[in-house]
Design a protein around this motif. Structure first.
Motif, PDB file in Angstrom:
ATOM      1  N   ASP A  44       0.850  -1.191   0.000  1.00 50.42           N
ATOM      2  CA  ASP A  44       0.000   0.000   0.000  1.00 50.42           C
ATOM      3  C   ASP A  44       0.885   1.240   0.000  1.00 50.42           C
ATOM      4  OD1 ASP A  44      -2.455  -1.330   0.069  1.00 50.42           O
ATOM      5  OD2 ASP A  44      -2.319  -1.609   2.227  1.00 50.42           O
ATOM      6  N   VAL A  45       0.701   2.114  -0.992  1.00 43.27           N
ATOM      7  CA  VAL A  45       1.571   3.279  -1.147  1.00 43.27           C
ATOM      8  C   VAL A  45       0.752   4.554  -1.327  1.00 43.27           C
ATOM      9  CG1 VAL A  45       3.481   1.973  -2.142  1.00 43.27           C
ATOM     10  CG2 VAL A  45       1.783   2.954  -3.648  1.00 43.27           C
ATOM     11  N   CYS A  46       1.389   5.681  -1.023  1.00 41.06           N
ATOM     12  CA  CYS A  46       0.871   7.013  -1.295  1.00 41.06           C
ATOM     13  C   CYS A  46       1.865   7.677  -2.234  1.00 41.06           C
ATOM     14  CB  CYS A  46       0.735   7.803  -0.001  1.00 41.06           C
ATOM     15  SG  CYS A  46       0.343   9.532  -0.273  1.00 41.06           S
ATOM     16  N   VAL A  47       1.385   8.123  -3.379  1.00 39.93           N
ATOM     17  CA  VAL A  47       2.247   8.678  -4.427  1.00 39.93           C
ATOM     18  C   VAL A  47       1.720  10.057  -4.806  1.00 39.93           C
ATOM     19  CG1 VAL A  47       3.056   8.334  -6.779  1.00 39.93           C
ATOM     20  CG2 VAL A  47       2.758   6.379  -5.308  1.00 39.93           C
ATOM     21  N   GLU A  48       2.629  10.969  -5.051  1.00 37.12           N
ATOM     22  CA  GLU A  48       2.254  12.305  -5.486  1.00 37.12           C
ATOM     23  C   GLU A  48       2.957  12.595  -6.807  1.00 37.12           C
ATOM     24  OE1 GLU A  48       2.168  16.700  -3.463  1.00 37.12           O
ATOM     25  OE2 GLU A  48       2.263  14.915  -2.195  1.00 37.12           O
ATOM     26  N   GLY A  49       2.229  13.187  -7.750  1.00 34.13           N
ATOM     27  CA  GLY A  49       2.832  13.493  -9.032  1.00 34.13           C
ATOM     28  C   GLY A  49       1.887  14.251  -9.937  1.00 34.13           C
ATOM     29  N   VAL A  50       2.303  14.354 -11.199  1.00 35.15           N
ATOM     30  CA  VAL A  50       1.550  15.086 -12.218  1.00 35.15           C
ATOM     31  C   VAL A  50       1.090  14.101 -13.283  1.00 35.15           C
ATOM     32  CG1 VAL A  50       1.686  16.913 -13.941  1.00 35.15           C
ATOM     33  CG2 VAL A  50       2.893  17.169 -11.783  1.00 35.15           C
ATOM     34  N   ILE A  51      -0.156  14.228 -13.713  1.00 34.73           N
ATOM     35  CA  ILE A  51      -0.699  13.351 -14.751  1.00 34.73           C
ATOM     36  C   ILE A  51      -0.064  13.721 -16.084  1.00 34.73           C
ATOM     37  CG2 ILE A  51      -2.790  12.670 -15.971  1.00 34.73           C
ATOM     38  CD1 ILE A  51      -4.299  13.195 -13.374  1.00 34.73           C
ATOM     39  N   LYS A  52       0.498  12.725 -16.764  1.00 30.57           N
ATOM     40  CA  LYS A  52       1.269  12.973 -17.983  1.00 30.57           C
ATOM     41  C   LYS A  52       0.373  13.184 -19.210  1.00 30.57           C
ATOM     42  CE  LYS A  52       5.110  13.204 -20.222  1.00 30.57           C
ATOM     43  NZ  LYS A  52       5.903  14.398 -20.141  1.00 30.57           N
TER      44      LYS A  52
END
Length: 129
Positions: A44-52
């Motif tokens: 189980d992870v939490c990821v932050e980023g920008v949709i490509k």
């Protein structure tokens, strides 16, 4: 006595990773980058980023093509698929209204290079699956 059994059977041990944890709705998630999440399996992870790219909404149906169950509403639905930071493929059940270039935070389970999302928190809305 149970400690001895856990030591003897390694598959009962929980996976401990060197990443910080965050809790959402009573569930703990490891905070990682998208490139690290791509390499994890069943975590189980939490990821932050920008949709490509533009997100893709797909229709799926379960069951055999000739069965009546396939027609029933509970065996089909929609899912939203998109790439995060050009690294990680994200899949969430339901229709999620996000756009290319939007910064999102995603909670879910990483499996074989794909993040099966449970929660998507965007700039304008939050989506729970």
């Amino acid at each position: 006595m149970y400690d001895i059994l856990i030591d003897l059977m390694p598959f009962f041990r929980s996976k401990k990773l060197p990443y910080p944890k965050v809790e959402l709705n009573g569930q703990e998630y490891y905070v990682v980058t998208p490139s690290v999440a791509r390499d994890l399996d069943d975590i189980d992870v939490c990821v932050e980023g920008v949709i490509k790219d533009k997100p893709r909404v797909e229709y799926y149906s379960a069951g055999w093509p000739w069965s009546f169950e396939r027609v029933i509403e509970e065996n089909h639905g929609h899912r939203t698929v998109f790439k995060l930071n050009d690294d990680l493929l994200v899949v969430i059940k339901g229709i999620v209204l996000v756009r290319a270039g939007e910064k999102v935070k995603i909670y879910g389970k990483a499996k074989r290079g794909v993040l099966n999302a449970k929660v998507v928190i965007g700039e304008l809305a939050e989506y729970y699956s």
